[in-house]
Motif scaffolding. Structure first.
Motif, PDB file in Angstrom:
ATOM      1  N   MET A 133       0.847  -1.163   0.000  1.00  0.00           N
ATOM      2  CA  MET A 133       0.000   0.000   0.000  1.00  0.00           C
ATOM      3  C   MET A 133       0.896   1.231   0.000  1.00  0.00           C
ATOM      4  SD  MET A 133      -3.095   0.657   2.550  1.00  0.00           S
ATOM      5  CE  MET A 133      -4.134   2.039   2.356  1.00  0.00           C
ATOM      6  N   ARG A 134       0.577   2.143  -0.860  1.00  0.00           N
ATOM      7  CA  ARG A 134       1.399   3.348  -0.960  1.00  0.00           C
ATOM      8  C   ARG A 134       0.533   4.526  -1.367  1.00  0.00           C
ATOM      9  NH1 ARG A 134       5.791   1.279  -3.173  1.00  0.00           N
ATOM     10  NH2 ARG A 134       5.012  -0.773  -2.816  1.00  0.00           N
ATOM     11  N   LYS A 135       1.088   5.717  -1.181  1.00  0.00           N
ATOM     12  CA  LYS A 135       0.367   6.910  -1.592  1.00  0.00           C
ATOM     13  C   LYS A 135       0.191   6.901  -3.104  1.00  0.00           C
ATOM     14  CE  LYS A 135       1.500  10.035   2.131  1.00  0.00           C
ATOM     15  NZ  LYS A 135       2.054  11.329   2.522  1.00  0.00           N
ATOM     16  N   LYS A 136      -0.897   7.501  -3.547  1.00  0.00           N
ATOM     17  CA  LYS A 136      -1.183   7.555  -4.977  1.00  0.00           C
ATOM     18  C   LYS A 136      -0.071   8.271  -5.730  1.00  0.00           C
ATOM     19  CE  LYS A 136      -4.378   9.482  -8.301  1.00  0.00           C
ATOM     20  NZ  LYS A 136      -5.506  10.369  -8.499  1.00  0.00           N
ATOM     21  N   VAL A 137       0.408   9.379  -5.186  1.00  0.00           N
ATOM     22  CA  VAL A 137       1.482  10.136  -5.821  1.00  0.00           C
ATOM     23  C   VAL A 137       2.798   9.684  -5.192  1.00  0.00           C
ATOM     24  CG1 VAL A 137       2.454  12.414  -6.219  1.00  0.00           C
ATOM     25  CG2 VAL A 137      -0.026  12.099  -6.229  1.00  0.00           C
ATOM     26  N   GLN A 138       3.639   9.062  -5.991  1.00  0.00           N
ATOM     27  CA  GLN A 138       4.920   8.533  -5.526  1.00  0.00           C
ATOM     28  C   GLN A 138       6.065   9.391  -6.023  1.00  0.00           C
ATOM     29  OE1 GLN A 138       5.899   5.483  -3.703  1.00  0.00           O
ATOM     30  NE2 GLN A 138       3.875   6.049  -3.009  1.00  0.00           N
ATOM     31  N   LYS A 139       7.029   9.588  -5.157  1.00  0.00           N
ATOM     32  CA  LYS A 139       8.259  10.272  -5.556  1.00  0.00           C
ATOM     33  C   LYS A 139       9.369   9.238  -5.587  1.00  0.00           C
ATOM     34  CE  LYS A 139       6.866  14.624  -3.552  1.00  0.00           C
ATOM     35  NZ  LYS A 139       7.137  15.645  -2.561  1.00  0.00           N
ATOM     36  N   GLY A 140      10.345   9.474  -6.398  1.00  0.00           N
ATOM     37  CA  GLY A 140      11.476   8.554  -6.441  1.00  0.00           C
ATOM     38  C   GLY A 140      11.427   7.628  -7.637  1.00  0.00           C
ATOM     39  N   ARG A 141      12.164   6.555  -7.506  1.00  0.00           N
ATOM     40  CA  ARG A 141      12.362   5.606  -8.593  1.00  0.00           C
ATOM     41  C   ARG A 141      11.070   4.879  -8.971  1.00  0.00           C
ATOM     42  NH1 ARG A 141      14.650   0.190  -7.188  1.00  0.00           N
ATOM     43  NH2 ARG A 141      13.946  -0.895  -8.996  1.00  0.00           N
ATOM     44  N   CYS A 142      10.822   4.817 -10.264  1.00  0.00           N
ATOM     45  CA  CYS A 142       9.683   4.079 -10.786  1.00  0.00           C
ATOM     46  C   CYS A 142      10.160   3.289 -11.997  1.00  0.00           C
ATOM     47  CB  CYS A 142       8.560   5.024 -11.192  1.00  0.00           C
ATOM     48  SG  CYS A 142       7.205   4.208 -12.049  1.00  0.00           S
ATOM     49  N   GLU A 143       9.959   1.990 -11.961  1.00  0.00           N
ATOM     50  CA  GLU A 143      10.302   1.162 -13.118  1.00  0.00           C
ATOM     51  C   GLU A 143       9.022   0.858 -13.882  1.00  0.00           C
ATOM     52  OE1 GLU A 143      13.168  -1.713 -13.251  1.00  0.00           O
ATOM     53  OE2 GLU A 143      14.108  -1.174 -11.357  1.00  0.00           O
ATOM     54  N   LYS A 144       9.046   1.157 -15.163  1.00  0.00           N
ATOM     55  CA  LYS A 144       7.900   0.901 -16.024  1.00  0.00           C
ATOM     56  C   LYS A 144       8.248  -0.255 -16.949  1.00  0.00           C
ATOM     57  CE  LYS A 144       6.650   5.746 -16.001  1.00  0.00           C
ATOM     58  NZ  LYS A 144       6.536   6.963 -16.795  1.00  0.00           N
ATOM     59  N   ARG A 145       7.308  -1.200 -17.060  1.00  0.00           N
ATOM     60  CA  ARG A 145       7.539  -2.342 -17.940  1.00  0.00           C
ATOM     61  C   ARG A 145       6.217  -3.017 -18.256  1.00  0.00           C
ATOM     62  NH1 ARG A 145       9.108  -7.330 -14.359  1.00  0.00           N
ATOM     63  NH2 ARG A 145       8.207  -6.701 -12.393  1.00  0.00           N
ATOM     64  N   LYS A 169     -10.747   6.490   4.305  1.00  0.00           N
ATOM     65  CA  LYS A 169     -10.750   7.607   5.247  1.00  0.00           C
ATOM     66  C   LYS A 169      -9.356   7.830   5.835  1.00  0.00           C
ATOM     67  CE  LYS A 169     -15.514   7.726   5.787  1.00  0.00           C
ATOM     68  NZ  LYS A 169     -15.875   7.560   4.444  1.00  0.00           N
ATOM     69  N   GLU A 170      -8.447   8.311   5.009  1.00  0.00           N
ATOM     70  CA  GLU A 170      -7.077   8.603   5.428  1.00  0.00           C
ATOM     71  C   GLU A 170      -6.730  10.024   5.024  1.00  0.00           C
ATOM     72  OE1 GLU A 170      -5.036   6.737   7.298  1.00  0.00           O
ATOM     73  OE2 GLU A 170      -6.607   5.229   7.429  1.00  0.00           O
ATOM     74  N   ASP A 171      -5.531  10.469   5.381  1.00  0.00           N
ATOM     75  CA  ASP A 171      -5.107  11.838   5.099  1.00  0.00           C
ATOM     76  C   ASP A 171      -4.643  12.058   3.661  1.00  0.00           C
ATOM     77  OD1 ASP A 171      -2.869  10.287   5.352  1.00  0.00           O
ATOM     78  OD2 ASP A 171      -1.768  11.671   6.622  1.00  0.00           O
ATOM     79  N   ALA A 172      -4.534  11.026   2.881  1.00  0.00           N
ATOM     80  CA  ALA A 172      -4.103  11.130   1.484  1.00  0.00           C
ATOM     81  C   ALA A 172      -4.748   9.992   0.697  1.00  0.00           C
ATOM     82  CB  ALA A 172      -2.580  11.040   1.397  1.00  0.00           C
ATOM     83  N   GLU A 173      -4.609  10.042  -0.630  1.00  0.00           N
ATOM     84  CA  GLU A 173      -5.109   8.944  -1.458  1.00  0.00           C
ATOM     85  C   GLU A 173      -4.066   7.835  -1.481  1.00  0.00           C
ATOM     86  OE1 GLU A 173      -7.932   9.943  -4.975  1.00  0.00           O
ATOM     87  OE2 GLU A 173      -6.170  11.253  -5.119  1.00  0.00           O
TER      88      GLU A 173
END
Length: 118
Positions: free
Chosen positions: A1-13, A55-59
């Motif tokens: 589970m992670r925030k909808k908007v991610q910072k940092g490394r992202c691998e696309k494949r 019901k959290e502080d972010a998506e």
């Protein structure tokens, strides 16, 4: 589970059974995608699925929501072992479990990295 908007490394494949470009943000999520893609009972893989009305502080998103060949869904959340003891991690994982349980999903689980051999 992670925030909808991610910072940092992202691998696309692209991987089998995923209809979109798969975006992974860490080694645990990457390995889990590989594992799910070769499972014979998995028909379709979706990654980073938004949890509406949480019901959290972010998506937030669930790491993997997979459709099985029998039509059932399974959900997997990826976490590093060192994060399991953090109160925030436990709260978010429980929120995910409850979210999916309310939608009738009982095959919910956590994927963690392997023990280090130190």
């Amino acid at each position: 589970m992670r925030k909808k908007v991610q910072k940092g490394r992202c691998e696309k494949r692209q991987i089998p059974k995923c209809n979109e470009i798969l975006k992974t943000y860490d080694a645990v999520q990457y390995a889990c995608a590989d594992y799910l893609s070769v499972q014979h009972d998995i028909a379709e893989i979706r990654c980073n699925v938004i949890l509406d009305d949480l019901k959290e502080d972010a998506e937030y998103t669930s790491d993997f929501v997979c459709k099985k060949k029998d039509g059932d869904l399974l959900v997997r959340e990826c976490v590093y072992r060192k994060q399991l003891d953090l109160p925030r991690t436990a709260k978010l994982l429980e929120a995910s479990r409850v979210y999916w349980a309310k939608r009738g999903i009982t095959d919910w689980g956590i994927v963690i990295d392997a023990d280090s051999k130190e």
